[in-house]
Write a protein that holds these residues in place. Structure first.
Motif, PDB file in Angstrom:
ATOM      1  N   PHE A 187       0.822  -1.207   0.000  1.00  0.00           N
ATOM      2  CA  PHE A 187       0.000   0.000   0.000  1.00  0.00           C
ATOM      3  C   PHE A 187       0.858   1.259   0.000  1.00  0.00           C
ATOM      4  CE2 PHE A 187      -3.077  -3.050   1.530  1.00  0.00           C
ATOM      5  CZ  PHE A 187      -4.274  -2.620   0.956  1.00  0.00           C
ATOM      6  N   GLU A 188       0.238   2.302  -0.511  1.00  0.00           N
ATOM      7  CA  GLU A 188       0.754   3.661  -0.359  1.00  0.00           C
ATOM      8  C   GLU A 188      -0.377   4.484   0.230  1.00  0.00           C
ATOM      9  OE1 GLU A 188       2.795   7.289  -2.952  1.00  0.00           O
ATOM     10  OE2 GLU A 188       1.972   5.522  -3.967  1.00  0.00           O
ATOM     11  N   PHE A 189      -0.241   4.861   1.487  1.00  0.00           N
ATOM     12  CA  PHE A 189      -1.311   5.583   2.172  1.00  0.00           C
ATOM     13  C   PHE A 189      -1.290   7.059   1.788  1.00  0.00           C
ATOM     14  CE2 PHE A 189      -1.117   2.372   5.915  1.00  0.00           C
ATOM     15  CZ  PHE A 189      -1.735   1.432   5.122  1.00  0.00           C
ATOM     16  N   VAL A 190      -2.462   7.579   1.410  1.00  0.00           N
ATOM     17  CA  VAL A 190      -2.629   8.998   1.089  1.00  0.00           C
ATOM     18  C   VAL A 190      -3.741   9.536   1.982  1.00  0.00           C
ATOM     19  CG1 VAL A 190      -3.221  10.702  -0.671  1.00  0.00           C
ATOM     20  CG2 VAL A 190      -1.897   8.679  -1.291  1.00  0.00           C
ATOM     21  N   TYR A 191      -3.401  10.484   2.835  1.00  0.00           N
ATOM     22  CA  TYR A 191      -4.386  11.073   3.735  1.00  0.00           C
ATOM     23  C   TYR A 191      -4.933  12.358   3.111  1.00  0.00           C
ATOM     24  CZ  TYR A 191      -2.289   7.827   7.047  1.00  0.00           C
ATOM     25  OH  TYR A 191      -1.829   6.692   7.665  1.00  0.00           O
TER      26      TYR A 191
END
Length: 373
Positions: free
Chosen positions: A296-300
């Motif tokens: 995953f690549e978390f983007v907030y």
């Protein structure tokens, strides 16, 4: 005894006969001419034709006959034949200057103790400021309507920030082309109350909607996770009893399993305290947590950037179509949400997401920080 008697001159009688004998005039004008001809005293018809007989013959009311006779006696033939009489002149209550003052007042802060301006509050304020002696709220309403202004209404809107590098970075990380190897998935969650009816609802009947008693019994709460790939029209939902770190970590694991061929998944979500890589390590072994995190690549979503998370739209659709009713058990919520998801996937429902990075750099140029060359 008649109060108004019609006596036509030869010229008037000839004019009325010409109007009644030709079909080029308005129907109302012809009817008025026939009434006057039949009421003409000089023609000797008064004794033979009473008002009721004239009304019956011409298929009009007796009041109309009396009204036409009165109008002829008081205003003359020209105004009687035509539908519109002389226009009445009214004093203009709100001129240009007062209109400008009213608009400025409507756009200002309301008085203390009031949430918003109303028509009557505006009327009272105009009088208090001695801008006008008296004015009706209807006159104020027409003025505001003409200027397309409704000060008593307020809508929620996302007010875009000033130039913000963090906002731009998160936005461009989401606005990427479709790539099966690198999908962009939006994730959100919503709590739902479990509510039981205390009385049986009354079914709908023709002319009567279904009726529910205002009383209800609260049976607890549940949480609905939603993951959506807006462009591809795919979604994944899960109903849990709580929304703890463990629940979120297990849902992330479900998302990863739903994309077995993806090399890396961009997961867009809000900055909730459970949405952290640490939650993965609390739920799984270090090896499992690291392997899952690497996928995953978390983007907030940044502040004022909730529109980047399309899962919010899916949740709103789900609530409107499936959960906008009283459901008293989490098992029922699970079965209903699962059925809704199957139908929505079958329809291949997508979010009309046509905003690209190229569009953003043009339309939202003011949000990009300026750099020195």
């Amino acid at each position: 005894m008649e109060h108004y008697k019609v006596t036509l001159s030869e010229q008037e009688r000839a004019e009325l006969q010409a109007i009644a004998g030709k079909g080029t005039h308005a129907a109302s004008k012809v009817i008025n001419a026939l009434i006057l001809l039949n009421c003409d005293q000089a023609g000797g018809r008064a004794e033979r034709s009473r008002t009721c007989d004239i009304a019956a013959m011409l298929c009009v009311s007796e009041r109309k006959v009396d009204r036409i006779k009165k109008k002829f006696v008081l205003e003359g033939l020209e105004l009687t034949l035509n539908r519109q009489s002389a226009k009445c002149e009214y004093d203009l209550k709100i001129d240009g200057r007062l209109e400008a003052q009213l608009l400025a007042l409507s756009c200002s802060a309301p008085p203390e103790g009031q949430a918003r301006w109303s028509l009557r509050l505006l009327v009272n304020r105009l009088v208090e400021l001695e801008l006008i002696d008296t004015v009706s709220h209807e006159t104020v309403r027409r003025t505001l309507k003409k200027n397309e202004l409704k000060p008593w209404r307020k809508v929620g809107w996302v007010i875009a920030p000033q130039a913000n590098a963090q906002f731009v970075a998160a936005m461009e990380q989401v606005l990427v082309p479709i790539d099966a190897k690198h999908p962009v998935v939006c994730m959100d969650e919503t709590p739902r109350q479990l509510i039981r009816e205390t009385r049986e609802p009354v079914p709908a009947e023709p002319g009567r909607p279904e009726r529910h008693n205002y009383e209800y019994e609260r049976c607890g709460v549940c949480n609905v996770f939603m993951a959506s790939e807006p462009v591809a029209g795919r979604r994944l939902s899960k109903v849990t009893e709580r929304r703890t770190k463990l629940d979120w970590a297990e849902f992330v694991q479900d998302i990863a399993a739903n994309y077995p061929d993806a090399e890396r998944i961009t997961l867009v979500m809000d900055n909730l305290n459970t949405h952290t890589p640490g939650s993965l390590y609390e739920a799984f072994t270090p090896e499992e947590a690291k392997a899952l995190w690497d996928r995953f690549e978390f983007v907030y979503t940044p502040k004022h950037g909730s529109w980047l998370n399309m899962a919010e739209i899916e949740i709103n659709v789900m609530v409107a179509q499936c959960l906008s009713r009283r459901i008293d058990s989490i098992e029922t919520v699970r079965s209903e949400v699962a059925a809704w998801q199957v139908r929505r996937d079958h329809l291949q429902a997508k979010v009309n997401w046509q905003f690209t990075t190229k569009d953003a750099r043009v339309k939202l140029k003011r949000l990009y920080p300026t750099t020195s060359s």
